[in-house]
Structures are given as structure tokens and as C-alpha cells.
Design a protein around this motif. Structure first.
Motif, mmCIF file in Angstrom:
data_model
loop_
_atom_site.group_PDB
_atom_site.id
_atom_site.type_symbol
_atom_site.label_atom_id
_atom_site.label_comp_id
_atom_site.label_asym_id
_atom_site.label_seq_id
_atom_site.Cartn_x
_atom_site.Cartn_y
_atom_site.Cartn_z
ATOM 1 N N ALA A 175 28.369 48.504 26.426
ATOM 2 C CA ALA A 175 27.259 49.445 26.558
ATOM 3 C C ALA A 175 27.700 50.882 26.271
ATOM 4 N N GLY A 176 28.919 51.229 26.596
ATOM 5 C CA GLY A 176 29.404 52.583 26.351
ATOM 6 C C GLY A 176 29.903 52.812 24.944
ATOM 7 N N ASP A 177 30.147 51.719 24.227
ATOM 8 C CA ASP A 177 30.704 51.784 22.878
ATOM 9 C C ASP A 177 30.081 50.652 22.069
ATOM 10 N N CYS A 178 28.906 50.895 21.545
ATOM 11 C CA CYS A 178 28.085 49.838 20.962
ATOM 12 C C CYS A 178 27.890 50.051 19.465
ATOM 13 N N TRP A 179 28.557 49.211 18.664
ATOM 14 C CA TRP A 179 28.397 49.265 17.216
ATOM 15 C C TRP A 179 27.712 47.979 16.764
ATOM 16 N N VAL A 180 26.855 48.101 15.759
ATOM 17 C CA VAL A 180 26.254 46.934 15.128
ATOM 18 C C VAL A 180 26.395 47.076 13.616
ATOM 19 N N VAL A 181 26.439 45.954 12.945
ATOM 20 C CA VAL A 181 26.525 45.930 11.486
ATOM 21 C C VAL A 181 25.217 45.361 10.967
ATOM 22 N N ILE A 182 24.563 46.118 10.082
ATOM 23 C CA ILE A 182 23.309 45.676 9.472
ATOM 24 C C ILE A 182 23.388 45.962 7.981
ATOM 25 N N ASP A 183 23.220 44.925 7.187
ATOM 26 C CA ASP A 183 23.274 45.045 5.720
ATOM 27 C C ASP A 183 24.539 45.746 5.240
ATOM 28 N N GLY A 184 25.666 45.431 5.847
ATOM 29 C CA GLY A 184 26.933 45.980 5.400
ATOM 30 C C GLY A 184 27.226 47.391 5.870
ATOM 31 N N LYS A 185 26.330 47.976 6.643
ATOM 32 C CA LYS A 185 26.561 49.316 7.184
ATOM 33 C C LYS A 185 26.847 49.222 8.681
ATOM 34 N N VAL A 186 27.692 50.112 9.161
ATOM 35 C CA VAL A 186 28.091 50.127 10.569
ATOM 36 C C VAL A 186 27.334 51.247 11.269
ATOM 37 N N TYR A 187 26.702 50.901 12.390
ATOM 38 C CA TYR A 187 25.912 51.866 13.154
ATOM 39 C C TYR A 187 26.451 51.957 14.576
ATOM 40 N N ASP A 188 26.664 53.188 15.046
ATOM 41 C CA ASP A 188 27.051 53.423 16.433
ATOM 42 C C ASP A 188 25.772 53.749 17.199
ATOM 43 N N VAL A 189 25.262 52.765 17.939
ATOM 44 C CA VAL A 189 23.987 52.920 18.648
ATOM 45 C C VAL A 189 24.192 53.131 20.148
ATOM 46 N N SER A 190 25.390 53.546 20.531
ATOM 47 C CA SER A 190 25.706 53.748 21.950
ATOM 48 C C SER A 190 24.733 54.707 22.619
ATOM 49 N N THR A 191 24.388 55.798 21.937
ATOM 50 C CA THR A 191 23.507 56.808 22.529
ATOM 51 C C THR A 191 22.038 56.425 22.435
ATOM 52 N N TYR A 192 21.733 55.361 21.703
ATOM 53 C CA TYR A 192 20.342 54.961 21.481
ATOM 54 C C TYR A 192 19.901 53.810 22.392
ATOM 55 N N LEU A 193 20.813 53.245 23.147
ATOM 56 C CA LEU A 193 20.495 52.065 23.960
ATOM 57 C C LEU A 193 19.298 52.295 24.874
ATOM 58 N N ASP A 194 19.268 53.417 25.586
ATOM 59 C CA ASP A 194 18.176 53.682 26.537
ATOM 60 C C ASP A 194 16.852 53.963 25.841
ATOM 61 N N GLU A 195 16.902 54.411 24.588
ATOM 62 C CA GLU A 195 15.690 54.768 23.862
ATOM 63 C C GLU A 195 15.116 53.613 23.040
ATOM 64 N N HIS A 196 15.868 52.560 22.846
ATOM 65 C CA HIS A 196 15.425 51.461 21.983
ATOM 66 C C HIS A 196 14.161 50.829 22.554
ATOM 67 N N PRO A 197 13.086 50.759 21.754
ATOM 68 C CA PRO A 197 11.804 50.223 22.248
ATOM 69 C C PRO A 197 11.882 48.780 22.745
ATOM 70 N N GLY A 198 12.782 47.998 22.205
ATOM 71 C CA GLY A 198 12.931 46.611 22.621
ATOM 72 C C GLY A 198 13.839 46.437 23.822
ATOM 73 N N GLY A 199 14.389 47.539 24.321
ATOM 74 C CA GLY A 199 15.298 47.466 25.452
ATOM 75 C C GLY A 199 16.740 47.416 25.002
ATOM 76 N N ASP A 200 17.622 47.825 25.883
ATOM 77 C CA ASP A 200 19.036 47.861 25.528
ATOM 78 C C ASP A 200 19.655 46.473 25.411
ATOM 79 N N ASP A 201 19.087 45.486 26.108
ATOM 80 C CA ASP A 201 19.659 44.139 26.064
ATOM 81 C C ASP A 201 19.594 43.531 24.665
ATOM 82 N N VAL A 202 18.578 43.921 23.890
ATOM 83 C CA VAL A 202 18.455 43.415 22.517
ATOM 84 C C VAL A 202 19.648 43.886 21.686
ATOM 85 N N LEU A 203 20.001 45.149 21.815
ATOM 86 C CA LEU A 203 21.146 45.681 21.074
ATOM 87 C C LEU A 203 22.464 45.149 21.618
ATOM 88 N N LEU A 204 22.556 45.002 22.925
ATOM 89 C CA LEU A 204 23.809 44.530 23.526
ATOM 90 C C LEU A 204 24.126 43.086 23.138
#
Length: 128
Positions: A19-48
Motif C-alpha cells: 500500500a505504501g509502494d504500489c506500482w502497476v504495469v499497464i500496456d508496458g508502462k509502469v505506474y506508481d499509484v501509491s498516492t492515488y490509492l485513497d482517490e481511486h473510485p473503485g477503492g484501493d483494494d482493486v489496485l492492491l
């Protein structure tokens, strides 16, 4: 002129899986979404659930809007280095070695049924 971005291996991306260091890979790009977890409309559990992994399928299945895709670019920190990903060997059908290929023996079932019918008819007529 191409834009130079930082390259990460999938191994590096997979190490950022909390949760404190959350990276995801989408279409070959790396995204650091650590600061976006609380704002994600689907909830942080979806990203985690997909953190540290390739989340392309999950992202596409969710049907994100154009706005969401534009917002996503602000979290992009680089791309996946594909040079260390092993390439799959494509084997043509001619190279495959079959001992018995049923798809080529489409005539066998009707021939067997006809043969059994002849034998049963012969045995039936012999008893009479």
C-alpha cells in the motif's frame, strides 16, 4: 523525436507491491499509484490486488473512461524493459510430431461403424 523514459524490469515492478509502494504495469508502462490509492473510485483494494503485476487485462476489463486514461498518464514513471523477457518459440504445425492425430483420421469412425454393422448383420443372418 522519441521521448526517453526510464526502463524497469518486471522483477523491479513486482518488488513494489504494498500500500505504501504500489506500482502497476499497464500496456508496458509502469505506474506508481501509491498516492492515488485513497482517490481511486473503485477503492484501493482493486489496485492492491494487481500491484507489482501486469494489470493490463484488469484495467481494460474495467472499462475506464478517457478522463481516467488521461489521469493515469500523470502516474507513469517509466516503461517495462522487454529485452529481458524470454521470447516464446513458435512451433509450426508441420514441426509438431504426432504419434496418432485424430483430426487426420476423420474417416476412421464411420468406417468402424460400417464394419461393426456388417459383422452384426452377418451374425444375425447366420443364426436364422
Amino acid at each position: 523525436m522519441p521521448t526517453l523514459t526510464k526502463l524497469f524490469t518486471m522483477q523491479e515492478a513486482s518488488e513494489h507491491n504494498s500500500a505504501g509502494d504500489c506500482w502497476v504495469v499497464i500496456d508496458g508502462k509502469v505506474y506508481d499509484v501509491s498516492t492515488y490509492l485513497d482517490e481511486h473510485p473503485g477503492g484501493d483494494d482493486v489496485l492492491l490486488q494487481v500491484t507489482g503485476k501486469d494489470a493490463t487485462d484488469e484495467f481494460e476489463d474495467a472499462g475506464h473512461s478517457k478522463t481516467a486514461r488521461e489521469l493515469m498518464e500523470s502516474f507513469c514513471i517509466g516503461e517495462v524493459d522487454t529485452s529481458d523477457i524470454p521470447q516464446l518459440e513458435i512451433v509450426s504445425e508441420k514441426q509438431q510430431n504426432y504419434i496418432f492425430d485424430l483430426s487426420k483420421q476423420y474417416w476412421a469412425v464411420p468406417l468402424a461403424a460400417a464394419g461393426i454393422s456388417v459383422v452384426v448383420t452377418f451374425l444375425y443372418l447366420r443364426k436364422k
